[in-house]
Enzyme design. Sequence first.
Site, mmCIF file in Angstrom:
data_model
loop_
_atom_site.group_PDB
_atom_site.id
_atom_site.type_symbol
_atom_site.label_atom_id
_atom_site.label_comp_id
_atom_site.label_asym_id
_atom_site.label_seq_id
_atom_site.Cartn_x
_atom_site.Cartn_y
_atom_site.Cartn_z
ATOM 1 N N LYS A 116 5.925 37.836 12.881
ATOM 2 C CA LYS A 116 4.970 38.928 12.675
ATOM 3 C C LYS A 116 3.722 38.483 11.929
ATOM 4 O O LYS A 116 2.661 39.090 12.085
ATOM 5 C CB LYS A 116 5.645 40.074 11.952
ATOM 6 C CG LYS A 116 6.689 40.745 12.804
ATOM 7 C CD LYS A 116 7.273 41.857 12.003
ATOM 8 C CE LYS A 116 7.978 42.837 12.880
ATOM 9 N NZ LYS A 116 8.296 44.019 12.100
ATOM 10 N N GLU A 200 2.047 44.642 3.294
ATOM 11 C CA GLU A 200 1.082 45.542 3.919
ATOM 12 C C GLU A 200 0.882 46.758 3.048
ATOM 13 O O GLU A 200 1.808 47.190 2.350
ATOM 14 C CB GLU A 200 1.647 46.057 5.272
ATOM 15 C CG GLU A 200 1.290 45.201 6.424
ATOM 16 C CD GLU A 200 1.866 45.674 7.742
ATOM 17 O OE1 GLU A 200 2.513 46.739 7.812
ATOM 18 O OE2 GLU A 200 1.642 44.958 8.720
ATOM 19 N N LEU A 203 1.244 52.961 4.581
ATOM 20 C CA LEU A 203 0.516 54.159 5.012
ATOM 21 C C LEU A 203 1.390 55.384 4.749
ATOM 22 O O LEU A 203 2.585 55.374 5.020
ATOM 23 C CB LEU A 203 0.140 54.055 6.488
ATOM 24 C CG LEU A 203 -0.743 52.851 6.849
ATOM 25 C CD1 LEU A 203 -1.025 52.822 8.348
ATOM 26 C CD2 LEU A 203 -2.057 52.876 6.079
ATOM 27 N N GLU A 275 2.091 47.758 19.284
ATOM 28 C CA GLU A 275 2.433 48.898 18.427
ATOM 29 C C GLU A 275 1.410 49.075 17.315
ATOM 30 O O GLU A 275 1.044 48.111 16.645
ATOM 31 C CB GLU A 275 3.826 48.695 17.807
ATOM 32 C CG GLU A 275 4.937 48.630 18.852
ATOM 33 C CD GLU A 275 6.340 48.726 18.246
ATOM 34 O OE1 GLU A 275 7.254 49.121 18.976
ATOM 35 O OE2 GLU A 275 6.517 48.416 17.045
ATOM 36 N N ARG A 291 8.411 42.314 25.782
ATOM 37 C CA ARG A 291 9.536 42.651 26.681
ATOM 38 C C ARG A 291 9.361 44.078 27.150
ATOM 39 O O ARG A 291 8.442 44.781 26.719
ATOM 40 C CB ARG A 291 10.849 42.539 25.918
ATOM 41 C CG ARG A 291 10.814 43.413 24.675
ATOM 42 C CD ARG A 291 12.150 43.565 24.016
ATOM 43 N NE ARG A 291 12.047 44.109 22.677
ATOM 44 C CZ ARG A 291 11.919 45.387 22.371
ATOM 45 N NH1 ARG A 291 11.856 46.303 23.331
ATOM 46 N NH2 ARG A 291 11.827 45.787 21.118
ATOM 47 N N VAL A 294 12.777 50.177 25.448
ATOM 48 C CA VAL A 294 13.733 51.248 25.748
ATOM 49 C C VAL A 294 12.990 52.441 26.364
ATOM 50 O O VAL A 294 13.433 53.039 27.351
ATOM 51 C CB VAL A 294 14.462 51.697 24.458
ATOM 52 C CG1 VAL A 294 15.351 52.900 24.729
ATOM 53 C CG2 VAL A 294 15.263 50.552 23.855
HETATM 54 P P1 ADP Z 1 10.494 46.497 13.253
HETATM 55 O O1 ADP Z 1 10.095 45.291 14.055
HETATM 56 O O2 ADP Z 1 11.567 46.197 12.240
HETATM 57 O O3 ADP Z 1 10.789 47.680 14.110
HETATM 58 P P2 ADP Z 1 7.765 47.450 12.686
HETATM 59 O O4 ADP Z 1 6.733 46.621 12.059
HETATM 60 O O5 ADP Z 1 7.655 47.718 14.152
HETATM 61 O O6 ADP Z 1 9.220 46.843 12.340
HETATM 62 O O7 ADP Z 1 7.834 48.849 11.949
HETATM 63 C C1 ADP Z 1 8.826 49.799 12.259
HETATM 64 C C2 ADP Z 1 8.480 51.136 11.657
HETATM 65 O O8 ADP Z 1 8.333 51.009 10.224
HETATM 66 C C3 ADP Z 1 7.148 51.727 12.123
HETATM 67 O O9 ADP Z 1 7.267 52.437 13.336
HETATM 68 C C4 ADP Z 1 6.847 52.642 10.944
HETATM 69 O O10 ADP Z 1 7.670 53.785 11.005
HETATM 70 C C5 ADP Z 1 7.283 51.853 9.737
HETATM 71 N N1 ADP Z 1 6.185 51.015 9.163
HETATM 72 C C6 ADP Z 1 5.898 49.715 9.464
HETATM 73 N N2 ADP Z 1 4.813 49.280 8.788
HETATM 74 C C7 ADP Z 1 4.371 50.317 8.020
HETATM 75 C C8 ADP Z 1 3.293 50.502 7.079
HETATM 76 N N3 ADP Z 1 2.429 49.522 6.789
HETATM 77 N N4 ADP Z 1 3.161 51.725 6.494
HETATM 78 C C9 ADP Z 1 4.033 52.729 6.776
HETATM 79 N N5 ADP Z 1 5.079 52.615 7.629
HETATM 80 C C10 ADP Z 1 5.272 51.435 8.263
#
Ligand code: ADP
Length: 447
Positions: A116, A200, A203, A275, A291, A294
Site C-alpha cells: 500500500k 494517514e 477521516l 478505492e 482483481r 465481490v
Molecule cells: P483493507 O485493504 O484492509 O480493506 P483499506 O485501506 O481498503 O484497507 O481500508 C478499508 C476501510 O477502512 C475503508 O473502506 C474505510 O472504511 C476505512 N479507512 C481506511 N483508511 C481510512 C482513513 N484514512 N480514514 C478513515 N477511514 C479509513
Amino acid sequence: MFRKVLIANRGEIALRVHRACHEMGIQTVAVHSTADASAMHVRLADEAICIGPPPASDSYLNIPNIIAAAEIAQADAIHPGYGFLSENARFAEIVEEHRIAWIGPSPQHIRTMGDKVEAKRTAGALGLPLVPGSDGAVETVDDARKVAEEFGYPVLVKAAAGGGGRGMKVVENAAMLEGAFRQARAEAKAAFGHDAVYIEKYLQNPRHIEFQIFGDGKGQAIHLGERDCSLQRRHQKVLEEAPSPVLSAAERARMGGICARAMADMHYRGAGTIEFLWEKGEFYFIEMNTRLQVEHPVTEMLTGLDLVKEQLRVAAGLPLSRTQDEVELKGHAIEVRINAEDPESFAPWPGLVQEFHAAGGPGVRIDSALYDGYRVPPTYDSLIAKLIVHADNRPDAIARLKRALEEMVVGGIRTTIPLHQRLMTEADFQSGDYSIKWLEALLARKN
Ligand code: ADP
C-alpha cells in the site's frame, strides 16, 4: 480464445467464472479441497481435481498442487477469482513461467499495488488525490509522532501489506500513539509476515466510493463508473450500490476519467478497482485492488457488460469490447452480502442447509453456490450468497430488494438476511444519507 480454464477458487465466484467460460464455449476445470468434494463448483465444472485437505493453506493456497492440476488437465489459462491467490504476484509469475495464461494484471502491477505504501506513491505520481499522511513507511515511534503532529489527530496507523481491514489502528491522541503503533506492527507481522506500517489522517465521516476500471495492457483503459460501499462493519463491506447517492454525473465523469487515464498510462491489463474515501466533495485514494471484486455484479447490472468475459478477452490479447463513449450506466443496482452468520452477534454459523429458495422475478440476480442439502463448511469465508437487484431508480431498487429478501429462504443455518431487511427500513438508508460509520453506530444503538 482459451480452450480450457482452470478456476483456482471455490464458492460463488468459482461458479461465476464457470458461467462466463461456458457461455464462451470454454471448458472449465474446478479445483477443490476434500471439504468441498460435493460443492456446486465441482459439480458444474467439466473436470474437477482435488488439491488438498480443508485448510486453505494446504489446498486453495497450495501453488504446486494448483499448477500440477493445470498441467494434468492441460488448462491453457488460470482464473484466480478474488481472495486466495488472486493478488499473489509470485503465483501470477509462476503461472506465466509454466506457459499458462494468467487471467489478471501483470505480476509487476499486482506487486506494486499490493504494497500500500508503493501503491500510494504510484497513485500520487499518476495524479490521483491521496489521503494526507506519511511519505512512505514509518519506522519509529518518534517519526510516527512527527507525522501525527503535522497532520493532527486522529490518525490511522495502517499495515503496508494490509487487507480485509486488518492491521489498522485509530489513534485519537498523542498518549495512544506508541501503543497503537507497536500493536499495528505486531498485528501486521502476524497477519502478513511483514511489519511495515504507514500513517494517514483519519477521516471522520467519509464514504467509501470505488471506481471500476478495465485496461487492455496496451495503453487503452476505460472506467465503468463507481460503486458506493459505505455500508460497512469492521471495515468490511455489507451492501454496495451504484450509482453513489452523492455523486453527480459531472463528478463521476471527472474522477472516472482521471482513473482511466492513470490506468492507461500504466498499461494496466484486466479488471481493477481504485478505492477512495470521499468527504465533503473531495476524493482521497486509499488503495487499488488488482482483481475482480465481490461487488462486481453491481457494475454489470448498470453497464450490461460481463466483467469476467471482459477479463478473459483481455487475457487472450483481445481489445476491450467497448470504448469509453460506448459505456452507458443505466438505472440503479444494489447488492447485499448474505453471510452464514448470526444476524446480531455476527458469529459464523456453518452447517447443513435444509431448505433453499432463491428469490427471482424481474431485475433480481443471485450469485450463490448453495443448494438444498449443502453443508456450509466452517473452514472458509462466511459469504454464501450475493443478492443483486436492478431497477430504473434508487427507490425502485430498494423496493425490489425488500421484496426479494422476503422471498429468500435459507433454512437450517443462520444468515444475515434479517440484518438486510432491517437496513431497508432505515430512513437514513432510504435517503442515502450514510457514511462508513453509520452501520456500526446503528448496531450499537439497537443492541
Ligand atoms: P483493507 O485493504 O484492509 O480493506 P483499506 O485501506 O481498503 O484497507 O481500508 C478499508 C476501510 O477502512 C475503508 O473502506 C474505510 O472504511 C476505512 N479507512 C481506511 N483508511 C481510512 C482513513 N484514512 N480514514 C478513515 N477511514 C479509513
